[in-house]
Design a protein around this motif. Structure first.
Motif, short mmCIF file in Angstrom:
data_model
loop_
_atom_site.label_atom_id
_atom_site.label_comp_id
_atom_site.label_asym_id
_atom_site.label_seq_id
_atom_site.Cartn_x
_atom_site.Cartn_y
_atom_site.Cartn_z
N HIS A 745 0.78 -1.14 -0.04
CA HIS A 745 0.13 0.03 0.02
C HIS A 745 0.83 1.11 -0.27
N ARG A 852 -2.40 -1.98 -6.85
CA ARG A 852 -1.67 -1.08 -6.05
C ARG A 852 -1.33 -1.59 -4.57
N THR A 855 -4.09 -5.83 -1.39
CA THR A 855 -5.69 -5.92 -1.33
C THR A 855 -6.44 -5.30 -2.27
N ASP A 856 -5.43 -4.35 -2.87
CA ASP A 856 -5.96 -3.42 -3.85
C ASP A 856 -5.77 -3.91 -5.57
N ARG A 858 -6.57 -4.29 -9.26
CA ARG A 858 -7.48 -3.73 -10.22
C ARG A 858 -7.70 -4.29 -11.62
#
Length: 865
Positions: A745, A852, A855-856, A858
């Motif tokens: 992150h 990103r 957990t993110d 895309r």
């Protein structure tokens, strides 16, 4: 050109302004619109200096063999034992000069612990890993090689590539990450950079040296699978992709065998399977057995001259307890290192054309700002808007820029956050209040002290003197002032003046062992003996300070101070040393009053900036952490300031994770690690928006109560790694826990849209290739770290849900696009088969997701291998 991650580059990336040897370039990780970016390219430096490679390599081997053949047993055994704290003996009969080593990893201290010859202090290794940029690590290595040559050092005792197994590890600031792939990529860049400057590296600490509690004796019980997939993996990647000239073996044991005698891991795995041909040096005082060490593959036992090698090794050969051929192999490795760095007559060094000079201060500032991780930025609070700023926190004035222990160096200057913001912001727009002081105990005498060390013999005659940049004195081995020897030294006086910054009752104390006399303003306040509280050769350096005097002093007045130690060398000590500290604490004001002052200033300002920090008693070599809380009343300060000003920005000055109970109450949170000597200037660059924060988390941040691995204290001498192959984000996902901030992150000052992901077949260097297209959807230029995570479609409880498989940094202007071409190495699809004792390639379908953070994610695609 093969990359550390195993991809083949389609296009070159932008050169960064300095040249490596043979005309090769280092690289920035920033590209402008329309560019295609590959993972950082492996440069040819990593392929130089390897046995049996080029004609120059073969010529060096010929010289090494000839030199070895001219040595007798006693000379060979002597060469494998340090002649003092930092060097090996020269052997003029074969044209061998003395080989000099020095601690790293954020600077090169040299052979003396002194500020008379200052060192560039780069940000902590956690910060370097947070850049996710192996090319930047390469540039850091080039600078450190430059520093090493200036200090006449041939080998840097770095990098540390142990993993962040548990957030409680006290020395994690000195290691890179919880992820072995990221660690291997950053470490390989660092090693290639240092060695491109003709200076050797020693990748450490081999292996499973992941905590500090009982580190000299602990037996870490690690499964073969966890060893291979986690703890050995960074070492393997660096050996393969950067060819380090040295490895340092650790204090600890692994599965019942101390690492300095670990035949399987050193001889069979490191040298056998991986083909490592460098030298293997012990951690300082780690070698315990003459025969065990030479049979286990240890080349050099440090420090000297009292080690398990030297005369003891020659005697063991003559007694038939080991073979001279094993001594020859160790000597051969040392001579090969000497040839590579250019101190063996007749052998051409690996590097004959040095890289161009690096501006150390500028690079330290760049690494710092590119390492800062913006984990929260509500309502675009950062960059700062025009207006007034109320700064608070003791660490804003007295910055902690590096970690404690052997990583300590003395920079020529330090830029604090207060210094940096004062220089960057309009005059009159910045106020400062202490707010809260994290130092709950006495710290090394520094601000306001001017000290020198005076050495005297038994008759009280002055025999030498040396600098003391602060109240900490540390002389190991023959690292003594000119004219002083351990045999003639009787007392050391740390003497000078102190000019207080504030009036009131000042507290003085002592850290160290032995007989001391403490004098302040002509009055003797303590005369007595401090005894050890634990059985450790480094208690004097890492133990707790003892309060010994309270004295009322007036701000601005100058007072004489002195601390005398009667030097006694304990019988049986592994090395001769002089080490103690004069410690001090300013008058303790009422904590509630300090917080109230900061709150009042914050309420009147447009933006409040609070700097919170750990201390040397929280994060340091020598001990682990008991919790993840910020020391002192710092949490209370943040709660109070945030309640008074909704535009509160918190700067977290720690080398590794801390708990942030107020994180949802503040507008922005910026993690700055230990940012090095230019940290304050870099902070001003980022807060004002001159540069964006470039960092991404190399380690998961979350509360200790949810942390999956917390056991770092051995039981009956053993520490089971019961979690197996699940540490860091692998364990957080397995346990279904949500951390405060996930692995990978980090926010910038612009936004990014992930437009497409396109998998394709791999080539000889990678099992698959993935191209990710991103677009800068914000209003200013920026840099994005495209992260690729791999998940087996068919669930397997023995394997992590997903793992980092590749990454690359891209840059673009507003509205522009960039492509990252990511090669997935074959190893990403392999598991260690404990029954077969080999790697097994797991065929099937895999989800590849780019995004990103862990957990993110895309964009997603499926590949079959």
């Amino acid at each position: 050109m093969r990359t550390p991650g195993g991809s083949r580059g389609r296009t070159a990336v932008q050169p960064c302004g300095f040249h490596g040897i043979h005309g090769l370039h280092g690289f920035h990780g920033l590209q402008r619109g329309g560019a295609t970016v590959t993972e950082a390219a492996e440069t040819a430096e990593s392929r130089t200096g390897t046995r049996g490679g080029s004609a120059a390599d073969r010529e060096r081997e010929t010289v090494v063999e000839a030199a070895l053949g001219r040595l007798g047993l006693d000379a060979k055994a002597r060469l494998l034992a340090g002649q003092d704290m930092w060097s090996l003996p020269g052997l003029p009969e074969i044209g061998l000069r003395s080989l000099v080593m020095s601690d790293g990893p954020i600077g090169v201290r040299g052979v003396r612990w002194t500020a008379d010859d200052p060192s560039i202090a780069l940000p902590s290794p956690t910060a370097l890993a947070a850049t996710w940029d192996p090319a930047l690590a390469h540039r850091a290595g080039v600078l450190l090689a430059q520093e090493a040559r200036r200090k006449h050092v041939h080998v840097l005792l770095a990098p540390t590539v142990n993993l962040h197994r548990s957030p409680l590890g006290g020395r994690h600031f000195e290691a890179y990450s919880e992820d072995p792939y990221l660690t291997g990529r950053i470490g390989a860049g660092y090693v290639r950079g240092v060695q491109s400057g003709g200076v050797g590296t020693t990748v450490k600490h081999f292996v499973a040296n992941d905590a500090e509690t009982d580190r000299f004796t602990v037996d870490n019980l690690v499964s073969a699978r966890a060893l291979r997939e986690l703890y050995l993996a960074p070492f393997e990647a660096i050996v393969e992709n950067a060819h380090p000239w040295g490895i340092m073996t650790a204090y600890n044991s692994v599965n019942g065998t101390t690492m300095t005698e670990h035949h399987h891991l050193v001889n069979e795995v490191l040298r056998g399977e991986w083909g490592f041909d460098g030298f293997n040096v012990s951690d300082w005082t780690a070698a315990r057995s003459t025969v065990g060490a030479i049979e286990g593959g240890l080349d050099v036992a440090m420090p000297g001259p009292e080690t398990v090698y030297g005369d003891a090794l020659a005697a063991a050969v003559r007694a038939g307890r080991t073979e001279e051929a094993k001594v020859d192999e160790a000597v051969r490795n040392v001579l090969r290192l000497a040839a590579r760095v250019g101190i063996l007559e007749g052998a051409e060094p690996v590097v004959t054309e040095l890289p161009e000079q690096v501006d150390g201060e500028a690079l330290a500032r760049e690494i710092a700002r590119r390492s800062f991780v913006l984990v929260r930025n509500e309502n675009a609070t950062l960059p700062l808007r025009p207006g007034t700023v109320a700064l608070s926190g003791a660490a804003a004035r007295d910055a902690r820029v590096l970690g404690g222990g052997s990583a300590t160096v003395f920079p020529a200057h330090v830029v604090s956050p207060l210094d940096g913001l004062t220089a960057a912001l309009p005059e009159g727009s910045l106020t400062y209040a202490v707010g809260a002081d994290p130092n709950q105990e006495l710290a090394v005498a520094d601000k306001g002290f001017t000290l020198r060390a005076e050495c005297r013999d038994r008759d009280g005659e002055l025999i030498g003197s040396g600098s003391a940049p602060n109240g900490h004195l540390q002389w190991m081995g023959n690292d003594l002032p000119e004219g002083v020897t351990h045999d003639t030294l009787h007392t050391v006086d740390l003497r000078g003046t102190f000019t207080p910054r504030v009036s009131g009752t000042h507290t003085f104390g002592i850290k160290g062992l032995g007989a001391f006399t403490l004098t302040v303003d002509g009055t003797v306040h303590f005369e007595g003996t401090q005894l050890p509280t634990e059985d450790s050769p480094f208690t004097a350096f890492f133990g707790a300070p003892e309060e010994r005097a309270r004295v009322d002093l007036t701000a601005g007045e100058t007072y004489e101070v002195s601390l005398r130690q009667v030097v006694v060398q304990p019988e049986g000590a592994p090395l001769r040393m002089v080490g103690f500290s004069l410690v001090h604490q300013e008058p303790r004001r009422d904590p509630d009053e300090l917080i109230a002052e900061a709150v009042e200033a914050a309420r009147a300002a447009d933006t409040a900036v609070v700097v919170v920090a750990t201390t040397e008693r929280v994060e340091s070599e020598g001990f682990d952490r008991g919790d993840l809380r910020l020391p002192g009343r710092q949490d209370d300060l943040v709660h109070a300031v945030a309640a008074a000003n909704p535009n509160t920005v918190v700067i977290v000055n720690s080398g590794s994770p801390v708990e942030l109970p107020w994180r949802e109450e503040v507008a922005a949170v910026l993690l700055t690690w230990f940012p090095g000597q230019e940290g304050g200037s870099a902070l001003a660059d980022v807060l004002t928006g001159a540069h964006e924060p470039g960092g991404r988390l190399p380690t998961t941040w979350g509360p200790l109560a949810d942390a999956p691995v917390t056991q770092v204290v051995p039981v009956d001498g053993e520490l089971p790694y019961a979690e197996g192959a699940f540490i860091g984000y692998r364990a957080w996902e397995r346990d279904g826990k949500t951390p405060a901030y996930p692995f990978g992150h980090g926010l910038g000052y612009t936004d990014w849209a992930y437009e497409s992901i396109e998998p394709s077949d791999g080539d000889g260097d990678s099992a698959a290739t993935v191209t990710v297209r991103v677009r800068n959807s914000g209003a200013r230029p920026g840099r994005e770290v495209v992260q690729l995570y791999l998940t087996p479609v068919e669930a397997d409880s023995e394997r992590p849900v997903r793992r980092l498989a590749a990454f690359a940094g891209v840059g673009a202007g507003p509205g522009e696009t960039a492509e990252a071409v990511l090669g997935i190495p074959r190893r990403a699809f392999e598991v260690w088969d404990e029954d077969a004792g080999t790697w097994a390639f797991v065929k099937g379908s895999y989800e590849v997701a780019a995004g990103r953070s862990i957990t993110d994610r895309r964009v997603v695609a499926t590949i079959n291998v």
